[in-house]
Write a protein that holds these residues in place. Sequence first.
Motif, PDB file in Angstrom:
ATOM      1  N   THR A  64       0.836  -1.201   0.000  1.00  0.00           N
ATOM      2  CA  THR A  64       0.000   0.000   0.000  1.00  0.00           C
ATOM      3  C   THR A  64       0.872   1.252   0.000  1.00  0.00           C
ATOM      4  N   LYS A  65       1.914   1.237   0.817  1.00  0.00           N
ATOM      5  CA  LYS A  65       2.800   2.397   0.918  1.00  0.00           C
ATOM      6  C   LYS A  65       3.490   2.684  -0.412  1.00  0.00           C
ATOM      7  N   GLU A  66       4.015   1.639  -1.045  1.00  0.00           N
ATOM      8  CA  GLU A  66       4.701   1.802  -2.333  1.00  0.00           C
ATOM      9  C   GLU A  66       3.738   2.311  -3.407  1.00  0.00           C
ATOM     10  N   LEU A  67       2.537   1.743  -3.437  1.00  0.00           N
ATOM     11  CA  LEU A  67       1.536   2.164  -4.414  1.00  0.00           C
ATOM     12  C   LEU A  67       1.123   3.613  -4.180  1.00  0.00           C
ATOM     13  N   ASN A  68       0.888   3.989  -2.930  1.00  0.00           N
ATOM     14  CA  ASN A  68       0.552   5.376  -2.587  1.00  0.00           C
ATOM     15  C   ASN A  68       1.633   6.336  -3.058  1.00  0.00           C
ATOM     16  N   LYS A  70       3.976   5.899  -5.402  1.00  0.00           N
ATOM     17  CA  LYS A  70       4.045   5.966  -6.873  1.00  0.00           C
ATOM     18  C   LYS A  70       2.910   6.817  -7.439  1.00  0.00           C
ATOM     19  N   ILE A  71       1.714   6.599  -6.944  1.00  0.00           N
ATOM     20  CA  ILE A  71       0.558   7.344  -7.448  1.00  0.00           C
ATOM     21  C   ILE A  71       0.727   8.833  -7.194  1.00  0.00           C
ATOM     22  N   LYS A  72       1.093   9.194  -5.978  1.00  0.00           N
ATOM     23  CA  LYS A  72       1.265  10.614  -5.651  1.00  0.00           C
ATOM     24  C   LYS A  72       2.385  11.247  -6.463  1.00  0.00           C
ATOM     25  N   THR A  73       3.473  10.515  -6.668  1.00  0.00           N
ATOM     26  CA  THR A  73       4.601  11.031  -7.443  1.00  0.00           C
ATOM     27  C   THR A  73       4.219  11.224  -8.907  1.00  0.00           C
ATOM     28  N   LEU A  74       3.587  10.217  -9.486  1.00  0.00           N
ATOM     29  CA  LEU A  74       3.262  10.284 -10.910  1.00  0.00           C
ATOM     30  C   LEU A  74       2.128  11.251 -11.228  1.00  0.00           C
ATOM     31  N   TYR A  75       1.176  11.359 -10.327  1.00  0.00           N
ATOM     32  CA  TYR A  75       0.048  12.240 -10.598  1.00  0.00           C
ATOM     33  C   TYR A  75       0.244  13.642 -10.042  1.00  0.00           C
ATOM     34  N   ASN A  76       1.161  13.801  -9.111  1.00  0.00           N
ATOM     35  CA  ASN A  76       1.508  15.086  -8.513  1.00  0.00           C
ATOM     36  C   ASN A  76       0.293  16.005  -8.448  1.00  0.00           C
ATOM     37  N   LEU A 119      -5.722   5.095 -15.307  1.00  0.00           N
ATOM     38  CA  LEU A 119      -5.240   5.560 -14.014  1.00  0.00           C
ATOM     39  C   LEU A 119      -4.418   4.555 -13.215  1.00  0.00           C
ATOM     40  N   LEU A 120      -4.684   3.285 -13.361  1.00  0.00           N
ATOM     41  CA  LEU A 120      -4.083   2.295 -12.472  1.00  0.00           C
ATOM     42  C   LEU A 120      -3.074   1.367 -13.147  1.00  0.00           C
ATOM     43  N   PHE A 121      -3.451   0.759 -14.247  1.00  0.00           N
ATOM     44  CA  PHE A 121      -2.610  -0.272 -14.853  1.00  0.00           C
ATOM     45  C   PHE A 121      -1.190   0.201 -15.175  1.00  0.00           C
ATOM     46  N   PRO A 122      -1.004   1.383 -15.756  1.00  0.00           N
ATOM     47  CA  PRO A 122       0.368   1.823 -16.053  1.00  0.00           C
ATOM     48  C   PRO A 122       1.242   1.932 -14.801  1.00  0.00           C
ATOM     49  N   ILE A 123       0.661   2.350 -13.703  1.00  0.00           N
ATOM     50  CA  ILE A 123       1.429   2.480 -12.459  1.00  0.00           C
ATOM     51  C   ILE A 123       1.780   1.104 -11.905  1.00  0.00           C
ATOM     52  N   LEU A 124       0.809   0.206 -11.882  1.00  0.00           N
ATOM     53  CA  LEU A 124       1.069  -1.138 -11.362  1.00  0.00           C
ATOM     54  C   LEU A 124       2.131  -1.861 -12.162  1.00  0.00           C
ATOM     55  N   GLN A 125       2.143  -1.656 -13.463  1.00  0.00           N
ATOM     56  CA  GLN A 125       3.119  -2.333 -14.318  1.00  0.00           C
ATOM     57  C   GLN A 125       4.550  -1.871 -14.058  1.00  0.00           C
ATOM     58  N   PHE A 127       5.991  -1.864 -11.191  1.00  0.00           N
ATOM     59  CA  PHE A 127       6.634  -2.751 -10.223  1.00  0.00           C
ATOM     60  C   PHE A 127       5.987  -4.125 -10.097  1.00  0.00           C
ATOM     61  N   HIS A 128       4.998  -4.433 -10.925  1.00  0.00           N
ATOM     62  CA  HIS A 128       4.396  -5.766 -10.974  1.00  0.00           C
ATOM     63  C   HIS A 128       4.261  -6.170 -12.449  1.00  0.00           C
ATOM     64  N   PRO A 129       5.159  -6.991 -12.953  1.00  0.00           N
ATOM     65  CA  PRO A 129       5.143  -7.299 -14.383  1.00  0.00           C
ATOM     66  C   PRO A 129       4.009  -8.206 -14.853  1.00  0.00           C
TER      67      PRO A 129
END
Length: 163
Positions: A64-68, A70-76, A119-125, A127-129
Amino acid sequence: MRIIKTKGVILLNTYSIYSIKSEFAERYYYRSDILYRFFKQYHENSKNKVIEDQFKEITSFFSTKELNTKIKTLYNNKAIVKDGNNSIEIEQDKYYISLHISEKQIEFRCDMLQDAEMLLFPILQLFHPSLFVLDNNLNNYGWISPVIKLKDHLNEQVLYSTL
């Protein structure tokens, strides 16, 4: 947009996403129906020790922390991001997605799967291949495929799905 309203409440489509360990993703990439049936059986019989052990063996953890982060960084400042203990909501332009993150599964709700694709899939990819998605209400499932190499189509994205 396809929004369903029942008695004044907006109902969003619900999906589950799993990160599959690479050895199992390679083995079952072209046999996604087997994975779908397994996940369905897991949710119906999650107290079955054998099924639970198999589930733990083939899936990776979500942080959850890593995903949070990444999302905050990428979407700023490009999107509205609201985060809770194990939940995140992302809204950008006409797209909206709500995530509930557990150790081995992300359950998300959105109006259309296109919202998750944006919104989600590009971020998940990042660090999760190997990600496997299923629609919790219908018999729809598929891979959010990593970049694969094919003879004639090098480095193209391929999505195998019945969605």
